[in-house]
Enzyme design. Structure first.
Site, PDB file in Angstrom:
ATOM      1  CG  ASN A 185     -31.683 -15.878   3.253  1.00 17.89           C
ATOM      2  OD1 ASN A 185     -32.757 -15.343   3.522  1.00 17.89           O
ATOM      3  ND2 ASN A 185     -31.192 -16.860   3.967  1.00 17.89           N
TER       4      ASN A 185
ATOM      5  N   GLY B  77     -24.442  -6.322   3.843  1.00 19.22           N
ATOM      6  CA  GLY B  77     -23.075  -5.859   4.087  1.00 19.22           C
ATOM      7  C   GLY B  77     -22.171  -5.872   2.876  1.00 19.22           C
TER       8      GLY B  77
ATOM      9  CD  GLU C  48     -19.762  -7.413   6.908  1.00 25.37           C
ATOM     10  OE1 GLU C  48     -20.583  -7.981   7.639  1.00 25.37           O
ATOM     11  OE2 GLU C  48     -19.825  -7.455   5.675  1.00 25.37           O
TER      12      GLU C  48
ATOM     13  CG  HIS D  95     -26.039 -11.351  12.144  1.00 25.49           C
ATOM     14  ND1 HIS D  95     -25.968 -10.148  12.809  1.00 25.49           N
ATOM     15  CD2 HIS D  95     -25.304 -11.202  11.016  1.00 25.49           C
ATOM     16  CE1 HIS D  95     -25.220  -9.310  12.104  1.00 25.49           C
ATOM     17  NE2 HIS D  95     -24.801  -9.925  11.011  1.00 25.49           N
TER      18      HIS D  95
ATOM     19  NE  ARG E 191     -21.594 -12.225  11.019  1.00 26.01           N
ATOM     20  CZ  ARG E 191     -22.034 -12.199   9.793  1.00 26.01           C
ATOM     21  NH1 ARG E 191     -22.634 -13.259   9.292  1.00 26.01           N
ATOM     22  NH2 ARG E 191     -21.894 -11.132   9.056  1.00 26.01           N
TER      23      ARG E 191
ATOM     24  CG  HIS F 291     -27.195 -14.507   9.607  1.00 19.84           C
ATOM     25  ND1 HIS F 291     -28.065 -13.675   8.935  1.00 19.84           N
ATOM     26  CD2 HIS F 291     -25.968 -14.263   9.090  1.00 19.84           C
ATOM     27  CE1 HIS F 291     -27.384 -12.956   8.057  1.00 19.84           C
ATOM     28  NE2 HIS F 291     -26.119 -13.306   8.118  1.00 19.84           N
TER      29      HIS F 291
ATOM     30  CD  GLU G 192     -27.511 -19.948   4.211  1.00 16.49           C
ATOM     31  OE1 GLU G 192     -27.683 -18.885   3.585  1.00 16.49           O
ATOM     32  OE2 GLU G 192     -27.921 -20.134   5.368  1.00 16.49           O
TER      33      GLU G 192
ATOM     34  NE  ARG H 176     -22.038 -16.588   6.691  1.00 13.77           N
ATOM     35  CZ  ARG H 176     -22.460 -15.366   6.341  1.00 13.77           C
ATOM     36  NH1 ARG H 176     -21.951 -14.756   5.295  1.00 13.77           N
ATOM     37  NH2 ARG H 176     -23.396 -14.768   7.038  1.00 13.77           N
TER      38      ARG H 176
HETATM   39  C1  LIG Z   1     -30.640 -10.358   5.838  1.00 12.16           C
HETATM   40  C2  LIG Z   1     -29.422 -11.084   5.342  1.00 12.16           C
HETATM   41  C3  LIG Z   1     -28.267 -10.382   5.054  1.00 12.16           C
HETATM   42  C4  LIG Z   1     -27.135 -11.050   4.590  1.00 12.16           C
HETATM   43  N1  LIG Z   1     -26.029 -10.320   4.265  1.00 12.16           N
HETATM   44  C5  LIG Z   1     -24.970 -10.955   3.719  1.00 12.16           C
HETATM   45  C6  LIG Z   1     -23.852 -10.221   3.258  1.00 12.16           C
HETATM   46  O1  LIG Z   1     -23.828  -8.999   3.335  1.00 12.16           O
HETATM   47  N2  LIG Z   1     -22.810 -10.910   2.727  1.00 12.16           N
HETATM   48  C7  LIG Z   1     -22.805 -12.272   2.604  1.00 12.16           C
HETATM   49  O2  LIG Z   1     -21.820 -12.840   2.108  1.00 12.16           O
HETATM   50  N3  LIG Z   1     -23.872 -12.983   3.013  1.00 12.16           N
HETATM   51  C8  LIG Z   1     -24.947 -12.369   3.549  1.00 12.16           C
HETATM   52  N4  LIG Z   1     -26.019 -13.103   3.950  1.00 12.16           N
HETATM   53  C9  LIG Z   1     -26.045 -14.546   3.658  1.00 12.16           C
HETATM   54  C10 LIG Z   1     -26.287 -14.739   2.163  1.00 12.16           C
HETATM   55  O3  LIG Z   1     -27.206 -13.790   1.723  1.00 12.16           O
HETATM   56  C11 LIG Z   1     -26.797 -16.132   1.834  1.00 12.16           C
HETATM   57  O4  LIG Z   1     -26.031 -17.113   2.452  1.00 12.16           O
HETATM   58  C12 LIG Z   1     -26.731 -16.369   0.322  1.00 12.16           C
HETATM   59  O5  LIG Z   1     -27.375 -15.317  -0.346  1.00 12.16           O
HETATM   60  C13 LIG Z   1     -27.367 -17.693  -0.034  1.00 12.16           C
HETATM   61  O6  LIG Z   1     -27.548 -17.722  -1.428  1.00 12.16           O
HETATM   62  P1  LIG Z   1     -28.226 -18.982  -2.088  1.00 12.16           P
HETATM   63  O7  LIG Z   1     -28.288 -18.705  -3.546  1.00 12.16           O
HETATM   64  O8  LIG Z   1     -27.542 -20.204  -1.640  1.00 12.16           O
HETATM   65  O9  LIG Z   1     -29.694 -19.049  -1.435  1.00 12.16           O
HETATM   66  P2  LIG Z   1     -30.875 -17.973  -1.377  1.00 12.16           P
HETATM   67  O10 LIG Z   1     -30.464 -16.680  -1.930  1.00 12.16           O
HETATM   68  O11 LIG Z   1     -31.406 -17.982  -0.015  1.00 12.16           O
HETATM   69  O12 LIG Z   1     -31.957 -18.608  -2.358  1.00 12.16           O
HETATM   70  C14 LIG Z   1     -32.605 -19.822  -2.061  1.00 12.16           C
HETATM   71  C15 LIG Z   1     -33.628 -20.080  -3.134  1.00 12.16           C
HETATM   72  O13 LIG Z   1     -34.131 -21.415  -3.058  1.00 12.16           O
HETATM   73  C16 LIG Z   1     -35.539 -21.385  -3.263  1.00 12.16           C
HETATM   74  N5  LIG Z   1     -36.119 -22.610  -2.722  1.00 12.16           N
HETATM   75  C17 LIG Z   1     -35.978 -23.127  -1.479  1.00 12.16           C
HETATM   76  N6  LIG Z   1     -36.661 -24.293  -1.399  1.00 12.16           N
HETATM   77  C18 LIG Z   1     -37.238 -24.504  -2.613  1.00 12.16           C
HETATM   78  C19 LIG Z   1     -38.067 -25.521  -3.157  1.00 12.16           C
HETATM   79  N7  LIG Z   1     -38.489 -26.598  -2.463  1.00 12.16           N
HETATM   80  N8  LIG Z   1     -38.479 -25.421  -4.450  1.00 12.16           N
HETATM   81  C20 LIG Z   1     -38.111 -24.357  -5.194  1.00 12.16           C
HETATM   82  N9  LIG Z   1     -37.326 -23.359  -4.736  1.00 12.16           N
HETATM   83  C21 LIG Z   1     -36.896 -23.441  -3.458  1.00 12.16           C
HETATM   84  C22 LIG Z   1     -35.965 -20.105  -2.543  1.00 12.16           C
HETATM   85  O14 LIG Z   1     -37.267 -19.722  -2.915  1.00 12.16           O
HETATM   86  C23 LIG Z   1     -34.859 -19.183  -3.038  1.00 12.16           C
HETATM   87  O15 LIG Z   1     -35.166 -18.739  -4.344  1.00 12.16           O
HETATM   88  C24 LIG Z   1     -27.155 -12.455   4.424  1.00 12.16           C
HETATM   89  C25 LIG Z   1     -28.324 -13.161   4.715  1.00 12.16           C
HETATM   90  C26 LIG Z   1     -29.448 -12.492   5.172  1.00 12.16           C
HETATM   91  C27 LIG Z   1     -30.674 -13.282   5.474  1.00 12.16           C
END
Ligand SMILES: Cc1cc2nc3c(=O)[nH]c(=O)nc-3n(C[C@H](O)[C@H](O)[C@H](O)COP(=O)(O)OP(=O)(O)OC[C@H]3O[C@@H](n4cnc5c(N)ncnc54)[C@H](O)[C@@H]3O)c2cc1C
Length: 507
Positions: A42, A48, A112, A228, A274, A331, A355, A366
């Site tokens: 994600n 944004g 936003e 969202h 939201r 979302h 997340e 959020r």
């Molecule tokens: C389309 C979209 C737009 C967004 N825009 C914004 C924004 O503009 N601003 C903002 O603040 N937030 C935004 N968000 C939310 C934000 O992107 C996410 O909350 C944030 O990036 C989460 O980061 P993370 O590192 O926790 O997880 P992620 O970036 O989701 O990464 C999760 C990782 O865990 C791995 N994984 C999962 N399960 C396993 C497993 N069993 N074994 C090995 N690997 C695994 C996945 O493959 C992935 O690599 C957006 C989300 C989306 C979907």
């Protein structure tokens, strides 16, 4: 079985994971495993931007975050989020993230929903996540201290005497691999993949939450899922996200008659929190309205939002009409694995960040653009704690190489059926009747998995098992919370929490 050892083992390759890896890599050997390609996150999709405090006198950043979270936030952690935001952005700047600037050279900030002023940095117009994670990846690829294993799925934690020693993972070829580490970090992202209509990568189904909970870590707030308001609705299906920044730059939600949908609903109208916007749209769509984002007031739409323009055009939307059809979709998960302000879970040696963690910063809803910031701020804190407090070598754990089990005689359910169930019962408006029936169905579907060791499941079976396990956590939590609160809305309840009586919050 292949065995690997490292100081720090990180599951996931999103922003939270990459930030921990980057901050630890000068002092420790870091292994990253990720279930898909490194970009399938994600974080990469984030459009944004990332919120940052606009100087010491930007008091409203804190109050906006608390207000969006219905004052159920962990106020101490919100303070940390806000006060450490500039330092987190400095790290990104030092890495060379090309944040968009203005003609005078200062960084451009957008606005936003729920923000009372412009404080959101962005890169590549609407490709913020891609630019941030690419900058990290470039640096990490050059580090001798970091190994990345793609297509490696974390399956089960190795916990002995209350201490986490690493985990067992599965390759695409269904072989097991043991990863031992002094520190094991789950950065496995959200749960959008439990729903058909989602902005998330479909592979994100809450694996980290399932494996941590099964190992005894506390999980909370699972009923709080943010929907969202504006997913692109093309051909009867929601296809991709249309960032809230489009409304921040003047986009207005209208119905088929051109009437402004948010007029009179909330003082912040299209930029209301939201949950309020999403529910308003959901109800209008249920009544038969068609909702669109009127972009006629957005200056230079193609230049400001090149990625969104491309997505729309690829889905056959004629942007010359200045109307983008939209509908809400799953979302972001506010709940998750309970952690403290350093990512520590209930299990020693096991951490969660991004997340998948519940630091309590988002409360029950959020504030936009706070999740990239949360990932950065709390990942930095975790990494700094690990570096400051090195631990001695851990005892070696023997892991049995187990064959996959044959579950062929049991009719297993499908990902499609689970998503249909979740959308119908644990979507935007929930009722006791639908939740009870969903819980019964989930229990039935979970039947074949009872008493089966996770490492003996094939990857496909593991996916179904995790989807069912996490869905059950969500449905149970939604059932227990009888009142409507933030993103959790009970259609059969007349009781809505009085947020003013809850200032100070709880997790
Ligand atoms: C389309 C979209 C737009 C967004 N825009 C914004 C924004 O503009 N601003 C903002 O603040 N937030 C935004 N968000 C939310 C934000 O992107 C996410 O909350 C944030 O990036 C989460 O980061 P993370 O590192 O926790 O997880 P992620 O970036 O989701 O990464 C999760 C990782 O865990 C791995 N994984 C999962 N399960 C396993 C497993 N069993 N074994 C090995 N690997 C695994 C996945 O493959 C992935 O690599 C957006 C989300 C989306 C979907």
């Amino acid at each position: 079985m292949n065995q690997y050892e490292s100081d720090v083992l990180i599951v996931g390759s999103g922003l939270a994971a990459l930030m921990v890896a980057y901050e630890c890599s000068s002092d420790c050997h870091v292994t990253i495993i990720t279930k898909s390609s490194w970009q399938d996150t994600n974080s990469y999709k984030a459009q944004g931007g990332i919120a940052v405090r606009q100087g010491q006198d930007d008091d409203t950043f804190l109050t906006d975050t608390l207000s969006a979270g219905h004052h159920q936030n962990n106020a101490t952690n919100v303070n940390i989020l806000v006060s450490e935001s500039e330092a987190a952005i400095k790290t990104l700047n030092d890495l060379g993230v090309p944040f968009d600037d203005q003609p005078d050279g200062t960084l451009h900030c957008t606005k936003e929903g729920g923000h009372s002023r412009r404080r959101i940095l962005h890169a590549g117009g609407d490709a913020t996540g891609k630019h941030i994670v690419t900058a990290f990846k470039k640096v990490l690829d050059q580090s001798k201290n970091v190994d990345i294993f793609e297509y490696m799925t974390a399956t089960e934690l190795m916990v002995k005497n209350g201490l986490c020693h690493g985990l067992v993972a599965k390759t695409e070829q269904q072989t097991l691999a043991a990863f031992q580490a002094k520190h094991t970090i789950l950065a496995t992202g959200g749960i959008g993949g439990l729903y058909h209509t989602t902005s998330n990568s479909q592979s994100l189904i809450g694996d980290g939450i399932a494996i941590a909970h099964q190992a005894g870590a506390r999980v909370s707030g699972m009923e709080f899922i943010q929907f969202h308001p504006t997913m692109l609705a093309a051909g009867g299906q929601a296809k991709a996200l249309i960032s809230e920044a489009v409304r921040g730059e003047g986009g207005i939600l209208v119905n088929q008659k051109g009437q402004k949908v948010m007029a009179g609903v909330h003082p912040q109208r299209d930029l209301a929190p939201r949950d309020i916007v999403a529910r308003t749209l959901y109800r209008a769509i249920q009544k038969g309205d068609q909702i669109a984002l009127d972009i006629s007031c957005v200056k230079s739409f193609h230049r400001r939002f090149p990625n969104i323009a491309q997505i729309c055009e690829a889905k056959g939307i004629d942007l010359a009409q200045e109307r983008i059809p939209v509908s809400p979709g799953a979302h972001f998960l506010m709940g998750g694995i309970v952690t403290d302000a350093y990512g520590r879970t209930d299990i020693k040696g096991l951490y969660a960040v991004g997340e998948t963690a519940n630091t309590g910063v988002h409360g029950v809803n959020r504030l936009a653009s706070n999740s990239l910031l949360e990932a950065c701020v709390f990942a930095r804190r975790l990494a700094h704690m690990i570096i400051r407090r090195p631990v001695s070598t851990r005892e070696k754990i023997n892991v049995d190489d187990e064959r996959s089990i044959n579950l062929d005689s049991h009719p297993l359910t499908t990902a499609h059926d689970i998503r249909t169930l979740m959308e119908g019962s644990a979507g935007m408006i929930r009722t006791e009747q639908r939740l009870v029936s969903a819980l019964r169905q989930l229990e039935r579907w979970l039947g074949p998995f009872h008493d089966v060791k996770r490492t003996r499941l094939s990857l496909q079976q593991l996916k179904i098992a995790n989807m069912l396990y996490v869905s059950r956590l969500i449905v149970s939590a939604a059932l227990q919370r009888k009142e409507s609160l933030g993103a959790h809305y009970r259609g059969d309840s007349t009781h809505i929490y009085d947020k003013t009586s809850l200032v100070g919050g709880r997790r």
